[in-house]
Design an enzyme around this catalytic site. Structure first.
Site, short mmCIF file in Angstrom:
data_model
loop_
_atom_site.label_atom_id
_atom_site.label_comp_id
_atom_site.label_asym_id
_atom_site.label_seq_id
_atom_site.Cartn_x
_atom_site.Cartn_y
_atom_site.Cartn_z
N LEU A 1 -3.40 -6.71 -3.25
CA LEU A 1 -3.59 -5.30 -3.60
C LEU A 1 -2.53 -4.86 -4.61
O LEU A 1 -2.86 -4.26 -5.64
CB LEU A 1 -3.49 -4.46 -2.31
CG LEU A 1 -3.58 -2.95 -2.41
CD1 LEU A 1 -5.00 -2.50 -2.79
CD2 LEU A 1 -3.20 -2.29 -1.08
N GLU B 1 0.48 -4.47 -7.45
CA GLU B 1 0.73 -4.91 -8.83
C GLU B 1 2.17 -4.54 -9.17
O GLU B 1 2.77 -3.73 -8.45
CB GLU B 1 -0.26 -4.23 -9.78
CG GLU B 1 -1.69 -4.61 -9.46
CD GLU B 1 -2.72 -4.05 -10.46
OE1 GLU B 1 -2.31 -3.41 -11.45
OE2 GLU B 1 -3.92 -4.29 -10.23
N GLY C 1 3.01 -0.31 -5.81
CA GLY C 1 3.22 -0.83 -4.46
C GLY C 1 2.69 0.18 -3.47
O GLY C 1 1.54 0.09 -3.03
N GLU D 1 2.66 -4.41 3.90
CA GLU D 1 1.50 -3.74 4.51
C GLU D 1 1.76 -2.24 4.72
O GLU D 1 1.29 -1.63 5.68
CB GLU D 1 1.05 -4.46 5.78
CG GLU D 1 0.67 -5.90 5.43
CD GLU D 1 -0.31 -6.55 6.36
OE1 GLU D 1 -1.04 -5.85 7.08
OE2 GLU D 1 -0.37 -7.80 6.33
#
Ligand code: CAA
Length: 380
Positions: free
Chosen positions: A125, A127, A131, A363
């Site tokens: 997810l 980049e 974040g 996460e």
């Protein structure tokens, strides 16, 4: 809520614990030192059903519930948090996306292999510039006939270096924010897809993290999961479950810190008695144990809500926020209780402190968990 484990869940806990002690504990310090992935052990975890725990047997999984998963995660991470994150990403991010969003052909082709560990999966997810602000992506997938051409860089991809499959979130439409992001299945060996170097990390050094590069990588449209524009929602909903997994990882680290603190404080004598007889040490142990108990209950509650198909985003965020803080605190106090020995690599205590930190970052950082919790409470 009743959190009493069933006989089957007790058996899973025992199996995970015995496996971790027998197969993960030997060499855990060396693997951390050399940044080596426990490849053989991960293969064995697949054979035991630990890599597709919540996947129904129909798709080659173990057909268990989220409660069983968190119990197993805690036991694995109590010994080796690196093996734990490999397991967590494969289960609660990659397999879960297939379960909830993929079509039967995609499930047949990929999930049946991911659930057994024949394939290892990654989830991508973030980049370099995005974040916490996860939808602010610079990558792009341009539709071209019956395929998409992907360009750009993804980063911080756990399992990224040697995985067989990556679930990549990437925009297929510009200027519509998160509503333009789609989810693709990327396979090892696709032309234009390459991986960066293994990142040198503070902790969880036995798990691989790297960048992924897309240079005119042509991906068949059939590799899109769900519909165009669903990728961000897929990622967010899946991360709710992922956060329960990371909370369990944190819990395992915290429990290891408590176990080691209790053992050492009873053995270590200063001023003529075991240091466990001193109030300062007792206070640390009491606080660790209380927070661990609270973290475990938050995790079990979130897992149970997931099993009951009830909303659990807030509870997962609470579990991760609290368990990760508990892990960081417990590991730091464990080093303190061990004094000079705790600072030495060979005692396996300083590793807990390094491993714990990431649970407050990946996460969704602790600050993002607080956003999720506050939004749920304030109804925004
Ligand atoms: N659960 C379900 N849906 C959610 C959600 C959640 N927790 N958070 C957001 N959404 C949905 C919203 O409902 C909305 O969808 P709809 O239009 O269908 O209603 C959509 O996502 C957009 O939501 P927002 O407008 O709230 O989006 P935002 O831009 O304000 O961001 C955020 C929300 C919570 C800050 C989000 O960006 C976020 O969670 N950031 C953290 C990212 C993250 O966790 N990254 C982890 C990287 S992966 C990793 O670490 C794996 C690894 O390798 C170990």
């Amino acid at each position: 809520m009743d959190f009493k484990l069933t006989e089957e869940q007790e058996l899973i806990k025992k199996t995970a614990r015995e496996f971790a002690i027998e197969h993960l504990e030997p060499g855990v310090i060396e693997r951390d030192d050399k940044s080596e992935t426990p490849k053989e052990q991960v293969k064995m975890m697949g054979e035991l059903g630990f890599l597709g725990m919540m996947v129904p047997e129909k798709w080659n999984g173990a057909g268990m519930d989220a409660l069983s998963y968190v119990v197993a995660m805690e036991e694995i991470c109590r010994i080796d948090a690196s093996a734990g994150v490999i397991m967590s990403v494969n289960n609660s991010l990659v397999c879960q996306i297939f379960l909830d969003w993929a079509n039967d052909a995609q499930k047949q082709k990929y999930l049946t292999k991911l659930a057994t560990g024949e394939f290892i999966g990654a989830f991508s997810l973030s980049e370099p510039q995005s974040g916490s602000d996860a939808s602010n992506m610079a990558t792009f997938a341009q539709k071209d006939g019956n395929s998409y051409v992907l360009n750009g860089t993804k980063n911080w991809v756990t399992n990224g270096l040697t995985c067989d499959v990556v679930m990549v979130m990437i925009p297929t439409e510009k200027n519509v924010g998160y509503k333009g992001i789609s989810c693709f299945i990327i396979e090892d060996g696709m032309a234009g897809f390459s991986r960066g170097r293994k990142e040198d990390k503070l902790g969880i050094r036995g798990s691989e993290t790297c960048e992924l590069y897309f240079d005119n990588c042509r991906v068949p449209a059939e590799n899109m999961v769900s519909e165009p524009g669903q990728g961000f929602r897929i990622a967010m909903k899946t991360l709710n479950g992922g956060r329960i997994g990371i909370a369990s990882q944190a819990l395992g680290i915290a429990q290891a810190a408590l176990d080691k603190s209790v053992e050492y404080s009873k053995e270590r004598k200063q001023f003529g008695k075991p240091i466990s007889a001193f109030g300062a040490i007792q206070s640390k142990i009491a606080q660790m144990a209380t927070n661990i108990e609270a973290a475990r209950l938050l995790i079990l509650k979130a897992a149970k809500l997931k099993d009951e198909h009830k909303p659990f985003a807030k509870e997962a965020a609470m579990a991760k926020q609290f368990a990760s803080q508990t892990a960081v605190d417990a590991a730091r106090e464990c080093v303190q209780i061990h004094g000079g020995y705790g600072y030495m690599q060979e005692y396996g205590v300083e590793r807990l402190m390094r491993d714990a930190k990431i649970t407050q970052i990946y996460e969704g950082t602790s600050e993002i968990q607080e956003v999720v919790i506050a939004r749920a409470i304030l109804g925004e």
